[in-house]
Design a protein around this motif. Structure first.
Motif, PDB file in Angstrom:
ATOM      1  N   MET A 199       0.856  -1.187   0.000  1.00  0.00           N
ATOM      2  CA  MET A 199       0.000   0.000   0.000  1.00  0.00           C
ATOM      3  C   MET A 199       0.892   1.236   0.000  1.00  0.00           C
ATOM      4  O   MET A 199       1.883   1.304   0.734  1.00  0.00           O
ATOM      5  CB  MET A 199      -0.918   0.008   1.224  1.00  0.00           C
ATOM      6  CG  MET A 199      -1.906  -1.152   1.250  1.00  0.00           C
ATOM      7  SD  MET A 199      -3.217  -0.898   2.455  1.00  0.00           S
ATOM      8  CE  MET A 199      -4.200   0.354   1.626  1.00  0.00           C
ATOM      9  N   GLY A 240       2.989  -3.393   3.975  1.00  0.00           N
ATOM     10  CA  GLY A 240       2.803  -4.675   3.324  1.00  0.00           C
ATOM     11  C   GLY A 240       3.864  -5.662   3.728  1.00  0.00           C
ATOM     12  O   GLY A 240       4.594  -5.428   4.692  1.00  0.00           O
ATOM     13  N   PRO A 256      -6.212  -3.383   2.377  1.00  0.00           N
ATOM     14  CA  PRO A 256      -5.324  -4.543   2.320  1.00  0.00           C
ATOM     15  C   PRO A 256      -6.057  -5.822   2.663  1.00  0.00           C
ATOM     16  O   PRO A 256      -6.973  -5.837   3.482  1.00  0.00           O
ATOM     17  CB  PRO A 256      -4.252  -4.206   3.362  1.00  0.00           C
ATOM     18  CG  PRO A 256      -4.915  -3.273   4.299  1.00  0.00           C
ATOM     19  CD  PRO A 256      -5.873  -2.464   3.463  1.00  0.00           C
ATOM     20  N   CYS A 261      -3.553   0.073  -3.033  1.00  0.00           N
ATOM     21  CA  CYS A 261      -2.756  -1.140  -3.206  1.00  0.00           C
ATOM     22  C   CYS A 261      -2.137  -1.191  -4.597  1.00  0.00           C
ATOM     23  O   CYS A 261      -2.836  -0.980  -5.599  1.00  0.00           O
ATOM     24  CB  CYS A 261      -3.626  -2.366  -2.983  1.00  0.00           C
ATOM     25  SG  CYS A 261      -4.397  -2.406  -1.360  1.00  0.00           S
ATOM     26  N   GLN A 272      -8.598  -3.355  -5.090  1.00  0.00           N
ATOM     27  CA  GLN A 272      -7.979  -3.485  -3.764  1.00  0.00           C
ATOM     28  C   GLN A 272      -7.748  -2.119  -3.130  1.00  0.00           C
ATOM     29  O   GLN A 272      -6.677  -1.558  -3.219  1.00  0.00           O
ATOM     30  CB  GLN A 272      -6.641  -4.210  -3.878  1.00  0.00           C
ATOM     31  CG  GLN A 272      -6.761  -5.609  -4.421  1.00  0.00           C
ATOM     32  CD  GLN A 272      -5.398  -6.168  -4.747  1.00  0.00           C
ATOM     33  OE1 GLN A 272      -4.391  -5.469  -4.690  1.00  0.00           O
ATOM     34  NE2 GLN A 272      -5.351  -7.425  -5.095  1.00  0.00           N
TER      35      GLN A 272
END
Length: 350
Positions: free
Chosen positions: A140, A195, A338, A152, A335
């Protein structure tokens, strides 16, 4: 030469004299979590069911005496000394453990490359400890204080020792974050990544022909997956179908051509949907797919792009015999939050 037998699948991997089990598995395309590769972290610990091996020098904190008595070993240092070594590596275990996500990791934009009129590539270097991820995962990126909510973006490169992460971002009309990335970020900008997320990493135990289908910056995770697979010596045929509107929307053709020249099992085909051009196919992938692959029952399928593109490609692949358990997809545009990773897939933090 020794033979490593994977239990319970029964598949075997050849291991050269003096080679570690981890190296032999990777050469054969099997993933096994690992970090230090020096017997110190314990991430490559598996149970050895039969056979003899030289464990080499490993730390007790990574492999305790009780674990040794129970048959466990660290595969980064273990070398078979019997004709056959049987280790636990079942279908479920063949899926690599996922790295726990981290938040707000600082990176510097070291390069910014316009790839198409609507796609810009960012090359990012970490200021501290690199983010560990599997090819095909995403991070992200955003800055809420600048009016750019985190979004994302798939990572476009396989992991590198220097931790560089490559993102390819499509400008979305009216999208505050993609607009911020395209219009505000420059070389030298500091950004925060969170992430990794996502499970679009496939099954590393697959040894069948592979068909990848991508459109736009959906090419990014496919690039990372393909790069990693080819470099680890994946042998079955790999075909990449890349869809673009016009020639101006085609990018990374140089890298793809290089892979095609270097790896005899890799082929790339570009199809354009809005114009004709020499050396390119014409038409949407779901439309042209039956002529290119009349039978996909033996293929592993990877597809990434807009949700509509992915949905239509998956439907077309199923119609040609592709099995659901061999279809892996990533509709990246949807997306905006997350993915919550399954707890049983996460690597333990010790």
């Amino acid at each position: 030469m020794s033979r490593i037998r994977l239990h319970p699948s029964g598949r075997t991997v050849e291991c050269r004299d003096g080679e570690t089990v981890l190296s032999a598995l990777e050469q054969a395309g099997y993933a096994l979590p690992n970090n230090c590769r020096a017997g110190a972290c314990g991430e490559c610990k598996v149970k050895v069911l039969s056979g003899q091996f030289d464990q080499g020098m490993v730390l007790d904190m990574a492999l305790s005496q009780s674990e040794r008595k129970d048959g466990y070993g660290l595969m980064c240092m273990a070398k078979p000394i019997s004709d056959e070594l049987v280790i636990e590596y079942g279908t479920a275990d063949a899926q690599p453990k996922l790295f726990p996500p981290r938040e707000n990791v600082l990176f510097i934009v070291t390069d910014r490359i316009p790839r198409t009129p609507r796609i810009v590539e960012l090359r990012l270097r970490p200021l501290g400890q690199p983010l560990r991820y599997w090819p095909g995962q995403y991070v992200m990126l955003g800055d809420a204080s600048a009016g750019a909510p985190p979004r994302c973006y798939s990572i476009a490169n396989a992991p590198r020792p220097d931790g560089e992460i490559v993102l390819q971002v499509t400008r979305v009309d009216g999208g505050p974050t993609s607009g911020w990335i395209h219009d505000t970020l420059t070389v030298g900008s500091m950004v925060k990544l969170s992430g990794p997320y996502g499970t679009f990493i496939g099954d590393p135990s697959v040894d069948s022909p592979v068909l990848c289908m991508a459109a736009g910056s959906g090419l990014a995770p496919i690039l990372a997956l393909t790069d990693a697979a080819l470099r680890r010596g994946y042998r079955p045929p790999v075909t990449l179908l890349f869809s673009a509107c016009t020639q101006a929307d085609v990018y990374e053709l140089g890298l793809l051509s290089y892979w095609q020249a270097k790896y005899r099992n890799f082929k790339v085909k570009v199809t354009l949907t809005r114009e004709d051009a020499p050396n390119h196919l014409k038409g949407r992938i779901p439309t042209i797919l039956p002529d290119l692959f009349p039978d996909l029952s033996g293929h592993a399928i990877f597809t990434a792009g807009s949700p509509a593109f992915v949905e239509s490609c998956v439907a077309a692949a199923r119609a040609l015999g592709a099995r659901d358990d061999q279809i892996h997809s990533e509709g990246y545009v949807s997306q905006h939050i997350p993915e919550t990773l399954p707890a049983d897939r996460l690597m333990a933090v010790g």
